[in-house]
Design an enzyme around this catalytic site. Structure first.
Site, PDB file in Angstrom:
ATOM      1  N   GLN A 180       0.807  -1.215   0.000  1.00  0.00           N
ATOM      2  CA  GLN A 180       0.000   0.000   0.000  1.00  0.00           C
ATOM      3  C   GLN A 180       0.850   1.280   0.000  1.00  0.00           C
ATOM      4  O   GLN A 180       2.004   1.290   0.409  1.00  0.00           O
ATOM      5  CB  GLN A 180      -0.932   0.005   1.214  1.00  0.00           C
ATOM      6  N   TYR A 200       9.827 -13.864  -5.513  1.00  0.00           N
ATOM      7  CA  TYR A 200       8.456 -14.332  -5.729  1.00  0.00           C
ATOM      8  C   TYR A 200       7.674 -14.408  -4.423  1.00  0.00           C
ATOM      9  O   TYR A 200       6.587 -14.987  -4.370  1.00  0.00           O
ATOM     10  CB  TYR A 200       8.398 -15.681  -6.466  1.00  0.00           C
ATOM     11  N   GLY A 201       8.192 -13.784  -3.365  1.00  0.00           N
ATOM     12  CA  GLY A 201       7.413 -13.645  -2.155  1.00  0.00           C
ATOM     13  C   GLY A 201       6.266 -12.667  -2.382  1.00  0.00           C
ATOM     14  O   GLY A 201       6.220 -11.947  -3.377  1.00  0.00           O
ATOM     15  N   GLN A 223      -0.921  -9.825  -4.747  1.00  0.00           N
ATOM     16  CA  GLN A 223      -2.257 -10.313  -4.413  1.00  0.00           C
ATOM     17  C   GLN A 223      -3.370  -9.516  -5.090  1.00  0.00           C
ATOM     18  O   GLN A 223      -4.389 -10.083  -5.489  1.00  0.00           O
ATOM     19  CB  GLN A 223      -2.448 -10.279  -2.893  1.00  0.00           C
ATOM     20  N   TRP A 453      -5.146   3.448   7.241  1.00  0.00           N
ATOM     21  CA  TRP A 453      -4.585   2.287   7.943  1.00  0.00           C
ATOM     22  C   TRP A 453      -4.558   2.521   9.442  1.00  0.00           C
ATOM     23  O   TRP A 453      -3.904   3.461   9.926  1.00  0.00           O
ATOM     24  CB  TRP A 453      -3.170   2.027   7.425  1.00  0.00           C
ATOM     25  N   HIS A 490      -8.263  -2.281   8.992  1.00  0.00           N
ATOM     26  CA  HIS A 490      -8.081  -2.575  10.421  1.00  0.00           C
ATOM     27  C   HIS A 490      -8.862  -1.681  11.374  1.00  0.00           C
ATOM     28  O   HIS A 490      -8.569  -1.686  12.580  1.00  0.00           O
ATOM     29  CB  HIS A 490      -6.591  -2.510  10.822  1.00  0.00           C
ATOM     30  N   GLU A 511      -8.457  -5.084   4.783  1.00  0.00           N
ATOM     31  CA  GLU A 511      -8.297  -6.097   5.805  1.00  0.00           C
ATOM     32  C   GLU A 511      -9.065  -5.642   7.042  1.00  0.00           C
ATOM     33  O   GLU A 511      -8.996  -4.475   7.436  1.00  0.00           O
ATOM     34  CB  GLU A 511      -6.825  -6.308   6.156  1.00  0.00           C
TER      35      GLU A 511
END
Length: 614
Positions: A180, A200-201, A223, A453, A490, A511
């Site tokens: 973000q 590739y994490g 993602q 956030w 959050h 989230e």
């Protein structure tokens, strides 16, 4: 170091399940003085307020931007430029030590050609000073990766950095593995663009706008991602939610397999206001025109339509300035330019004049110290706010940014207020508190790349269910408001409440709070389990949204449930498209996607998808 919550580093995913969790961290904020040439975050004594009138503005088109703005010229030796870039990166690269730093920096390149590589750390803006992206060419890479050993290849905390207004001829693919608050705008990538770390994490959401990529843009382990008003050679990849609007070369809508959602055009948009230097060496800020139903970058066939504003008409703020200093300048008719640093405010900054530009570089951070709203914008035409981070103080604020007075009703359809790359944080640096982060009362406003956030990690003692409370991230009361790229995470209750009619959202990422202690603490006013991530007011008759993802990770108490991610009235004009819910690492669950429709989140961190509602 004292361990704190790991947040994103604790996730497990199917093909990457063998990755060890990122170690628990404590973000230790070094003194601003530790950075060479840094400007102190708090002054020894307040500066005198400028007298009202034109003299309150910069009064010059070649102002002093302060010691944390690096201005590079192509005549400088490449080795000297590279050393400065490397020094800044090494000072702001580390996820453990620098994520909650007070240091801020901007790398600005005058028109010309450079052979350098810029690894971009926390709180760093990289931008070209040309009128168009092609005026500055980087033969090399502008890179964000999982840089630190402690990240273990995971880029899910790569926040607060940006690249803008340059052409890049990369060595291999240009890597921009971010999460973000890390936008890439007005870029001409003459090759491939990779949106994931080299390992590739995982990376966890990003934003690309007004950009050309001649080669392939590959998302791989990223993602979710939103791309707006751009031109791509091709796109490859998709995990949960890849959304496009006004993008030439975007894949067609196929949600959920693959999870692509594509709008042919963007309902309303604009390039960001940006700093440039003209042929006489004078600085100006370009204010791009508003576009409706746009496709492709505004500069694709020549200059971006818009207006140049000389820097002499800006008040150039420094972290030593008080709210009184800034308000006096703005009241006198100045635009506002924030240089890098942390601004401690004892009063509200009030933007009262139409068409005021509020532009920040190097992630200037506004912190209200006395429980007031950090900034209020009057219900006037055409205010532009770009590149500012609002950080809640320890005394509760009713909001951090409010646009328009309560009950505002003026029509701004021809000249809306636009917020771009505007970010909000509660906790992490201090135990920050705010009832709402962003309140939008004005009609026709545009929210273009917002991250609100409530921190789940940071400095010791700065986060926790009752430590950094925030009820709602974004509250929209105005009619005809548009969001393009809305990230909200959050908050203790609803993440987003949308009361205005005729709202539109293109891409939403959320989230739910990690730290819910028990179900009894997480019941909404209707007696249902949990609070929706995105609530449309019961009185709303028209609202439409595309490309929405909401995820739970109730790691404090994995028995916690949320009844649904999206809560909307039963009205034929309320339509939602391409929704996904996920239980991360099977920590808690979401029972339905929207209202009572959609399946419970399945195990193994896989999504429950719903293509359309109703």
């Amino acid at each position: 170091m004292t361990p704190v919550s790991q947040r994103r580093g604790r996730r497990r995913f199917p093909f990457f399940a063998g990755m060890a969790a990122v170690a628990a961290v404590t973000a230790v904020a070094p003194s601003a003085a530790a950075m060479p040439g840094a400007h102190p975050a708090q002054p020894a004594a307040p500066a005198p307020a400028p007298a009202p009138g034109p003299q309150a503005c910069a009064g010059t088109d070649t102002p002093d931007f302060g010691p944390n703005v690096r201005i590079f010229d192509p005549s400088m030796p490449a080795a000297d430029i590279q050393k400065q870039l490397d020094d800044d990166f090494n000072n702001l690269k580390d996820t453990l030590a620098d994520q909650m730093s007070e240091d801020r920096v901007a790398h600005l390149f005058k028109p010309g050609e450079y052979t350098v590589n810029d690894n971009v750390g926390y709180y760093t803006s990289v931008a070209g000073l040309g009128k168009n992206p092609g005026d500055v060419t980087i033969n090399g890479n502008i890179t964000v990766d999982a840089f630190n050993e402690s990240d273990e290849g995971n880029a899910t905390q790569n926040f607060w950095r940006s690249a803008e207004n340059m052409a890049v001829k990369p060595n291999g693919a240009n890597r921009w593995g971010v999460s973000q608050a890390a936008p890439m705008r007005r870029m001409d990538i003459q090759g491939d663009l990779d949106l994931y770390p080299e390992s590739y994490g995982w990376a966890s959401g990003g934003y690309l706008a007004d950009t050309k990529v001649s080669g392939t843009t590959e998302s791989s382990s990223q993602q979710q991602w939103y791309t707006r008003d751009s031109q791509l050679g091709s796109w490859d990849g998709g995990v949960w939610n890849m959304t496009f609007s006004g993008v030439e070369g975007a894949p067609p809508t196929a949600f959920p397999d693959p999870p692509h959602t594509t709008l042919e055009s963007t309902p309303v948009s604009a390039d960001v206001p940006y700093l440039y230097v003209d042929g006489e060496g004078k600085y100006q800020v370009f204010r791009p025109d508003v576009r409706t139903n746009a496709t492709g970058p505004s500069w694709a066939n020549g200059d971006t339509p818009g207006t140049s504003v000389p820097m002499s008409q800006f008040y150039v703020a420094k972290p030593t300035d008080t709210a009184a200093d800034i308000n006096a300048a703005v009241a006198s008719g100045c635009n506002l330019f924030f240089t890098p640093g942390v601004y401690h405010l004892d009063d509200t900054i009030k933007i009262t004049n139409p068409d005021t530009i509020v532009l920040g570089i190097g992630y200037p951070t506004l912190m209200p110290d006395t429980g007031k709203t950090a900034m209020e914008v009057a219900d006037v035409d055409g205010v532009r706010i770009k590149g500012v981070l609002f950080d809640a103080g320890t005394q509760n604020s009713p909001s951090l940014l409010t646009v328009g007075e309560e009950g505002a009703s003026a029509d701004h359809s021809q000249n809306p207020t636009i917020m771009q790359d505007v970010f909000f944080r509660l906790g992490g640096t201090v135990a920050g508190k705010a009832t709402n982060s962003l309140v939008v009362n004005s009609k026709n406003a545009v929210m273009d790349h917002i991250w609100a956030w409530r921190a789940d990690h940071g400095n010791e003692g700065t986060f926790g269910w009752d430590v950094n409370p925030g009820e709602t991230g974004v509250l929209v009361n105005g009619d005809d408001v548009t969001a393009t790229g809305l990230f909200v995470e959050h908050y203790n209750k609803y993440q987003v409440i949308w009361n205005g009619n005729n709202g539109k959202t293109v891409f939403f990422q959320n989230e739910m709070p990690y730290d819910v202690p028990d179900q009894a603490s997480y019941m909404n006013d209707n007696g249902l389990e949990g609070w929706a991530a995105y609530k449309v007011g019961d009185q709303v008759t028209n609202h439409e949204a595309w490309g929405l993802g909401s995820y739970c990770f109730f790691n404090t108490n994995p028995e916690v449930k949320n009844h649904h991610a999206f809560e909307v009235p039963d009205a034929p004009g309320v339509k939602f498209h391409s929704m996904a819910t996920v239980s991360l690492n099977e920590k808690g669950s979401i029972t339905h996607v929207i209202n009572d429709t959609g399946d419970v989140t399945p195990p193994e961190t896989t999504p429950s998808n719903l293509a359309n509602f109703p």
